[in-house]
Write an enzyme that holds these catalytic residues in place. Structure first.
Site, mmCIF file in Angstrom:
data_model
loop_
_atom_site.group_PDB
_atom_site.id
_atom_site.type_symbol
_atom_site.label_atom_id
_atom_site.label_comp_id
_atom_site.label_asym_id
_atom_site.label_seq_id
_atom_site.Cartn_x
_atom_site.Cartn_y
_atom_site.Cartn_z
ATOM 1 N N LYS A 114 41.619 36.849 42.151
ATOM 2 C CA LYS A 114 42.469 37.859 42.585
ATOM 3 C C LYS A 114 43.076 38.659 41.195
ATOM 4 O O LYS A 114 43.114 37.925 40.266
ATOM 5 C CB LYS A 114 43.586 37.207 43.241
ATOM 6 C CG LYS A 114 44.814 38.371 43.554
ATOM 7 C CD LYS A 114 44.462 39.017 44.930
ATOM 8 C CE LYS A 114 45.301 40.179 44.924
ATOM 9 N NZ LYS A 114 44.636 41.342 45.184
ATOM 10 N N ASN A 138 41.778 48.669 52.285
ATOM 11 C CA ASN A 138 42.762 47.920 51.504
ATOM 12 C C ASN A 138 43.514 48.260 50.412
ATOM 13 O O ASN A 138 42.979 49.277 49.725
ATOM 14 C CB ASN A 138 42.554 46.642 51.284
ATOM 15 C CG ASN A 138 41.916 46.500 49.807
ATOM 16 O OD1 ASN A 138 42.597 46.264 48.906
ATOM 17 N ND2 ASN A 138 40.640 46.568 49.783
ATOM 18 N N LEU A 142 47.726 44.838 43.864
ATOM 19 C CA LEU A 142 47.565 43.928 42.775
ATOM 20 C C LEU A 142 48.705 42.779 42.983
ATOM 21 O O LEU A 142 49.290 42.652 41.844
ATOM 22 C CB LEU A 142 47.614 44.539 41.516
ATOM 23 C CG LEU A 142 46.341 45.276 41.292
ATOM 24 C CD1 LEU A 142 46.532 46.088 39.870
ATOM 25 C CD2 LEU A 142 45.117 44.440 40.937
ATOM 26 N N ASN A 168 39.885 38.522 36.996
ATOM 27 C CA ASN A 168 39.756 39.733 37.221
ATOM 28 C C ASN A 168 41.107 40.418 36.616
ATOM 29 O O ASN A 168 42.141 39.899 36.944
ATOM 30 C CB ASN A 168 39.824 40.087 38.511
ATOM 31 C CG ASN A 168 39.682 41.586 38.593
ATOM 32 O OD1 ASN A 168 40.561 42.240 38.711
ATOM 33 N ND2 ASN A 168 38.713 42.130 39.360
ATOM 34 N N CYS A 199 42.537 51.439 37.448
ATOM 35 C CA CYS A 199 44.145 51.501 37.533
ATOM 36 C C CYS A 199 44.660 52.504 36.653
ATOM 37 O O CYS A 199 43.776 52.931 35.748
ATOM 38 C CB CYS A 199 44.661 50.141 36.770
ATOM 39 S SG CYS A 199 43.974 48.538 37.231
ATOM 40 N N ASN A 261 33.487 49.281 42.369
ATOM 41 C CA ASN A 261 34.902 48.743 43.217
ATOM 42 C C ASN A 261 35.065 49.664 44.315
ATOM 43 O O ASN A 261 34.143 50.242 44.935
ATOM 44 C CB ASN A 261 36.124 49.115 42.131
ATOM 45 C CG ASN A 261 37.157 48.481 42.340
ATOM 46 O OD1 ASN A 261 37.566 48.163 43.321
ATOM 47 N ND2 ASN A 261 37.897 48.261 41.353
ATOM 48 N N GLY A 312 29.126 45.573 46.961
ATOM 49 C CA GLY A 312 29.307 46.634 48.209
ATOM 50 C C GLY A 312 28.701 46.426 49.382
ATOM 51 O O GLY A 312 27.502 46.642 49.299
ATOM 52 N N THR A 335 34.074 41.663 51.265
ATOM 53 C CA THR A 335 34.555 41.804 52.425
ATOM 54 C C THR A 335 34.036 40.986 53.688
ATOM 55 O O THR A 335 34.762 40.425 54.470
ATOM 56 C CB THR A 335 34.336 43.426 53.109
ATOM 57 O OG1 THR A 335 35.019 44.261 51.946
ATOM 58 C CG2 THR A 335 35.169 43.613 54.485
#
Lengths: 387, 286
Positions: A114, A138, A142, A168, A199, A261, A312, A335
């Protein structure tokens, strides 16, 4: 510049099949694990044989367990050797312990944990997730206990695992990233860093690092100076042209790239009076984004020499082979883990089987087969005949 | 937590748009407790990516049958209604933490709003089995949506409220609660957010209204249990089963959080779905 070898050697890895098919296709040299400079011969996949597992292939008798699945994601520095190229994506596998004994983590190539920041974060107001056609949206924000808690609580666990864990890392400024990475540097159990640069850069008016080649390069370079750990940088697809950004990151010393991402998106609440997510904006993931992610990997692989990890919408072996074909050396499953936690481990077996059926001694023969042939180097003499 | 293949045994539309499905899943039927849930995978041919969480409605360890109760709200739940007996679907469970009943509690008050009955239904079975007295307060929009009493154990006292007065009490189910709060040793609720919030307010003021003197020393009164621990929840008067959009249901994705009074988000799938009402920051706006 890329190392362009004109001479194609018949590497000892290739099996009887490649000897029967003398046609060879040049592969990207940088992706060859262990021997980066070696150029290999690889059999050309016949047209129409997209499903490598279908039907009896020439190497039917081949043993799937003998197929070499290892991959090195940081061939230039130190090395980050994975047992197989199937990783689990950040944010979908927690810290590796949540799925308990439903998933055997030892079977995975690596785990991306995470997103971790310097200070603890409580994340966004719910609802944070929703299903979208062929995917999900989602906006977790963070949420994480902070880097110190991660090091204290999880690193000792990870140390006992054979599977490497990549942390990460996210931040709001270059100083944030560098500080987090410094605290991770040298901690046993942490095999590498994956930089989440999608970010907002608070110091520069909230523009994401990932959409600006200079900022992306600067944060990569700063982190590179702060650590010797293998460094992956995760690209954002929310840009007009990803290639200059990928090049800047590669030039700044990243060991590998992760692409991509999530895509930015929104959903509307059932009553149609407000956006559904508490944070309004979220990231779209899942099979819906696979064509876009494939395109990004395809583009990036042609402009950088470092390994690229595709991610992806991977839900099956075909998706894995697609990513490998456009140049990714490894893939992350994200996912799809929610729907089927056992999928990544199964993909490892299926990939080995597919390589064995196709007569490959290593899954690497699948890599880059759909990339355009590189034009031959221009002749210095100006004129040259090629019969 | 196990990943099991569950075979559909029976599927019935018990109320308009509400279904009760029985599955043969012995691995889930033994060892699951009231309040826990299963995460069920819909067929992925339709582009449905996420699993769907369902509370255990009833569990029969002897026959290995579990039931789930749901309303058709979208394509996923609609897909489930088209399953035929003999079809097998993929279930991950049991997940989450169960309702904690104090061993000394004799009188249990269950409060359910609408489909919230699915969350507390199994607790009625467990309580009756353990010889406790159970009152179930049920609220629905109108008589059409009232859970049929034939599906409840005979020992349960069943009190109904409807918003339009077409059956039972005319008004919200929360208006029935004050009549039982002195009788009840513990209360358990599942339903819409506003209902749970109203119940939490009632529960917070209960001791003041009842004026119960705390005489002597109760067992375990001296030590403070950390909030969220089974012990602390057992001591709470009201436990609520929360709902939130869910991703992984094992605590990995942090999608399904609710804000706690301690200021840290709690995962509905891992720390919940059952919480003591005082653990939840009801006014946080989360």
């Amino acid at each position: 510049m890329k190392a362009k070898r004109r001479v194609v050697t018949s590497a000892d890895r290739t099996t009887a099949r490649s000897k029967r098919t003398p046609t060879v296709r040049r592969q990207k040299s940088a992706i060859v694990s262990g021997s980066p400079a070696a150029t290999r011969a690889a059999p050309v996949t016949p047209p129409g044989s997209r499903r490598a597992g279908d039907g009896p292939g020439p190497g039917l008798g081949a043993d799937a367990s003998a197929v070499d699945l290892t991959v090195d994601l940081a061939p230039a520095h130190g090395g980050l050797r994975l047992a197989n190229p199937i990783l689990v994506a950040s944010g979908t596998f927690g810290y590796g312990i949540e799925y308990g004994d439903v998933v055997d983590v030892a079977r995975l190539g690596a785990i991306c944990c995470k997103g971790t920041t310097l200070k603890p974060r409580i994340g966004n107001v719910p609802p944070r997730v929703t299903e979208t056609p062929g995917g999900m949206l989602n906006s977790i924000g963070l949420q994480n206990p902070g880097v110190d808690a991660v090091v204290e609580k999880y690193a000792p666990l990870w140390q006992a695992w054979r599977t490497p864990v990549l942390v990460n890392v996210a931040g709001e400024s270059i100083a944030d990233y560098v500080e987090v990475v410094r605290r991770l540097d040298g901690v046993p159990g942490i095999a590498g860093i994956e930089l989440n640069i999608s970010c907002p850069n608070v110091g520069k008016g909230g523009i994401q690092f990932a959409i600006d080649a200079d900022a992306a390069g600067a944060v990569t370079a700063a982190v590179r100076r702060a650590t010797d750990l293998p460094l992956l940088v995760k690209l954002s697809p929310n840009v007009a042209d990803v290639r200059p950004i990928a090049r800047a990151i590669a030039d700044a010393g990243a060991d590998a790239l992760t692409a991509v991402n999530t895509l930015s998106g929104i959903a509307v609440a059932v009553d149609r009076r407000r956006p559904l997510l508490g944070n309004v904006f979220g990231g779209v993931s899942g099979p819906a984004i696979k064509p876009i992610a494939l395109r990004v990997v395809y583009e990036v692989c042609q402009v950088v020499d470092i390994p690229v990890v595709g991610i992806g919408g991977i839900t099956s072996l075909d998706d894995v082979l697609d990513y490998l074909a456009v140049g990714a050396v490894a893939v992350q499953v994200g996912t799809a883990v929610f729907a089927d936690p056992t999928l990544p481990a199964r993909l490892v077996d299926e990939l080995a089987l597919a390589a064995a059926h196709a007569g490959h001694s290593s899954y690497r023969s699948f890599i880059g087969t759909a990339l355009p042939r590189k034009p031959a180097a221009g002749s210095a003499k100006g004129v040259e005949y090629r019969p | 937590m196990r990943l099991v293949a569950a075979e559909l045994v029976d599927s019935r539309e018990i109320l308009p748009g509400q279904w009760l499905q029985s599955f043969h899943a012995p691995a889930l039927a033994s060892g699951s407790r009231a309040g826990q849930f299963v995460h069920v995978r819909a067929g992925d041919w339709s582009g449905l990516i996420l699993r769907r969480p369902f509370s255990f409605n009833t569990v029969d360890a002897a026959t290995g049958i579990i039931t789930i109760h749901f309303r058709t709200v979208g394509r996923g739940t609609d897909w489930f209604t088209r399953l035929r007996a003999g079809d097998t679907i993929d279930m991950l469970g049991p997940l989450g933490r169960p309702f904690e009943v104090d061993s000394r509690s004799r009188h249990l008050l269950l409060v359910a709003g609408g489909l919230g009955i699915a969350g507390v239904r199994m607790l009625a079975d467990e309580a009756v089995r353990d010889g406790r007295q159970v009152v179930l307060l049920f609220g629905a929009a109108n008589a059409r949506d009232v859970y049929p009493s034939s599906l409840l154990p005979d020992e349960v006292e069943y009190v109904v409220a409807t918003d339009d007065g077409s059956l039972g009490h005319h008004g919200f189910v929360t208006e029935l609660v004050p009549a039982y709060e002195a009788w009840a040793d513990q209360a358990f609720a599942c339903g819409p957010g506003p209902m749970l919030r109203a119940l939490a307010t009632l529960a917070a003021g209960r001791r003041g209204r009842l004026g119960v003197a705390r005489l002597g020393r109760k067992r375990g009164a001296g030590k403070v249990d950390p909030p969220g621990s089974p012990h602390a929840r057992r001591k709470a008067f009201l436990q609520v089963s929360m709902e939130q959009n869910m991703g992984c249901a094992v605590g990995a994705c942090l999608g399904c959080v609710v804000m706690s009074t301690g200021g840290t988000p709690q995962r509905v799938c891992r720390e919940g779905p059952v919480f003591a009402s005082e653990e939840i920051a009801w006014e946080a706006g989360w």
